[in-house]
Design a protein around this motif. Sequence first.
Motif, PDB file in Angstrom:
ATOM      1  N   ASP A  68      40.225  44.200  35.830  1.00  0.00           N
ATOM      2  CA  ASP A  68      40.985  43.097  36.413  1.00  0.00           C
ATOM      3  C   ASP A  68      42.126  42.665  35.492  1.00  0.00           C
ATOM      4  OD1 ASP A  68      39.334  43.133  38.597  1.00  0.00           O
ATOM      5  OD2 ASP A  68      38.156  41.388  38.000  1.00  0.00           O
ATOM      6  N   GLN A  92      46.139  42.694  36.493  1.00  0.00           N
ATOM      7  CA  GLN A  92      46.957  41.495  36.350  1.00  0.00           C
ATOM      8  C   GLN A  92      48.137  41.735  35.409  1.00  0.00           C
ATOM      9  OE1 GLN A  92      45.678  37.081  36.003  1.00  0.00           O
ATOM     10  NE2 GLN A  92      45.651  37.838  33.897  1.00  0.00           N
ATOM     11  N   LEU A 135      38.418  37.753  32.098  1.00  0.00           N
ATOM     12  CA  LEU A 135      38.522  38.847  33.060  1.00  0.00           C
ATOM     13  C   LEU A 135      37.925  40.118  32.462  1.00  0.00           C
ATOM     14  CD1 LEU A 135      42.151  38.530  34.530  1.00  0.00           C
ATOM     15  CD2 LEU A 135      40.004  37.785  35.578  1.00  0.00           C
TER      16      LEU A 135
END
Length: 255
Positions: free
Chosen positions: A215, A219, A211
């Motif tokens: 991102d 998360q 990622l």
Amino acid sequence: MIPRVLIIAGSDSGGGAGIQADIKTVTMLGGHAMTAITAITAQNTRGVQAVHPVPVDMVVAQMTSVLDDLGVDAVKIGMIGSAATVHAVADVLEALDVPIVFDPVMIATSGSVLADADTIAAFERLMGIASVVTPNIPELAALGGEAAVLAHGCHVVAKGGHGDGASVTDRLLSPGGEIRRLIGKRFDTDDTHGTGCTLASALAAGLASGLGIEDAFVQAVRFVRIAMMHAPGLGAGHGPLGHALGVVPFDELEG
């Protein structure tokens, strides 16, 4: 290949923070957790009763053992134990070309001091090799503020959990400015033990899996918040999170 995350941190006998929280987080996010334990603590939800540092050469031996055989896709650094350990860890990590997440642990959720002045001063070495540094509000102040940390060329996740008000703001910063901020409701709960360890490990797991930084940040914050919502309510003090229920597929996240 499964994402491989090397975790360099202390052990929490109560299972809420430290290596134990790190392993659970990386595992729940689909990674393989490897460890170099820097200290053994006698610890529960009410505080830290004893700390036994692991000798520096043993910390390095744990690191080189897994690096030489298993390899690594990202590194997470938590409680480091001593200034000597900081420098020895930095010597090993400088040769790696993988994301490094540094959580500058100084004080436990219970208020127990986990890093002395010499160790905090040595954190300069780790900030110099880190991809991301994840301080809470008091830690950021102790490190000299946002500009001082960003001057090392790293990203910063400025955590807002120690702030006031009905909401919590977590910000992702780069030397060029703010990249993203997430604002969420502040939970009325004492089950916050290990939130910082969990966020840093979730961030490392995301980066290890490929990622991008933004991102991985989203998360990680969502993982922590969901885990807080599912805390099992253990202990008489600051309880652990519900790591097993903190997972949500990234493509289902808002934004």
